[in-house]
Design a protein around this motif. Structure first.
Motif, PDB file in Angstrom:
ATOM      1  N   SER A 130       0.821  -1.208   0.000  1.00  0.00           N
ATOM      2  CA  SER A 130       0.000   0.000   0.000  1.00  0.00           C
ATOM      3  C   SER A 130       0.860   1.265   0.000  1.00  0.00           C
ATOM      4  CB  SER A 130      -0.952  -0.001   1.186  1.00  0.00           C
ATOM      5  OG  SER A 130      -0.211  -0.024   2.388  1.00  0.00           O
ATOM      6  N   THR A 131       2.148   1.142   0.335  1.00  0.00           N
ATOM      7  CA  THR A 131       3.049   2.287   0.338  1.00  0.00           C
ATOM      8  C   THR A 131       4.226   1.985  -0.576  1.00  0.00           C
ATOM      9  OG1 THR A 131       2.438   2.780   2.610  1.00  0.00           O
ATOM     10  CG2 THR A 131       4.443   3.794   1.796  1.00  0.00           C
ATOM     11  N   GLU A 164      -5.435  11.270  -4.692  1.00  0.00           N
ATOM     12  CA  GLU A 164      -5.391  11.835  -3.350  1.00  0.00           C
ATOM     13  C   GLU A 164      -6.666  12.631  -3.071  1.00  0.00           C
ATOM     14  OE1 GLU A 164      -1.798  13.577  -0.744  1.00  0.00           O
ATOM     15  OE2 GLU A 164      -2.241  14.755  -2.541  1.00  0.00           O
ATOM     16  N   GLY A 179       6.786   9.501  -1.763  1.00  0.00           N
ATOM     17  CA  GLY A 179       6.119   8.214  -1.772  1.00  0.00           C
ATOM     18  C   GLY A 179       4.614   8.392  -1.877  1.00  0.00           C
ATOM     19  N   LYS A 181       0.913   6.369  -0.548  1.00  0.00           N
ATOM     20  CA  LYS A 181       0.213   5.303   0.184  1.00  0.00           C
ATOM     21  C   LYS A 181      -1.144   5.160  -0.470  1.00  0.00           C
ATOM     22  CE  LYS A 181      -1.617   4.146   4.765  1.00  0.00           C
ATOM     23  NZ  LYS A 181      -1.532   2.745   4.618  1.00  0.00           N
ATOM     24  N   CYS A 183      -4.895   3.611  -0.733  1.00  0.00           N
ATOM     25  CA  CYS A 183      -5.986   3.154   0.146  1.00  0.00           C
ATOM     26  C   CYS A 183      -6.846   2.202  -0.673  1.00  0.00           C
ATOM     27  CB  CYS A 183      -6.788   4.350   0.640  1.00  0.00           C
ATOM     28  SG  CYS A 183      -5.774   5.639   1.379  1.00  0.00           S
TER      29      CYS A 183
END
Length: 184
Positions: A130-131, A164, A179, A181, A183
């Motif tokens: 996820s990251t 985002e 980076g 992440k 969801c």
């Protein structure tokens, strides 16, 4: 004596050119509405297909761009024609002017929202963590041979910012490394 076949450009490197590319009037803006609309449609498709096949994201009107001239028939697009065809792509969300003077255009064979969806699907389908570092999306092992390999950084960041805004990703920075992440 040359026959007409020798005066035709059939390929630009590994890219197959459409028949209209060898038709001189298509290098001049057509005044008749129906013909002009057909000309714009054909040029939009050609520009998108060529840029996608050659992985070209930036087209400058100030520099030579192979599609904008055909030496076999001794024809080149005028600046006005180039701007008309690129502006038509801008109107559809398949390009964006990068400057006020319309000298440089960002080509989006996938619209930003389509790139965002592609990135999200890619992350889900490949079970990626996820990251991840943003640079890995452009040049990581997992993206080799995909549409994401070598994606322009402007396009990538615009797509990630859209994700985002939609709450599907969070962009962060650690030291000098950016980076994301996801969801998912």
């Amino acid at each position: 004596m040359e026959n007409n076949e020798t005066k035709k450009m059939k390929r630009l490197g590994n890219f197959e050119l459409p028949d209209f590319f060898n038709y001189a009037p298509y290098f001049t803006l057509q005044p008749t509405r129906a013909t002009g609309e057909m000309q714009v449609r054909l040029w939009k498709e050609l520009i998108l297909q060529y840029c996608k096949s050659q992985r070209i994201y930036i087209v400058s009107l100030e520099q030579d761009f192979p599609l904008f001239s055909n030496p076999a028939i001794e024809r080149s697009l005028s600046r006005e024609a180039k701007e008309v065809f690129l502006s038509a792509l801008v109107t559809e969300g398949h390009a964006e002017w990068m400057d006020r003077n319309h000298n440089t255009c960002l080509i989006l064979w996938l619209r930003i929202q389509d790139w965002a969806s592609y990135i999200l699907s890619f992350v889900k389908e490949n079970g990626l963590g996820s990251t991840m570092p943003i640079e890995d999306i452009r040049s990581g092992f997992d993206t080799r041979g995909t549409e994401l390999a070598g994606i322009d950084s402007i396009v990538l960041m615009r797509a990630l910012r859209l994700l985002e805004q939609q709450g599907k990703a969070a962009i962060f920075k650690v030291n000098d490394c950016e980076g994301v992440k996801f969801c998912v």
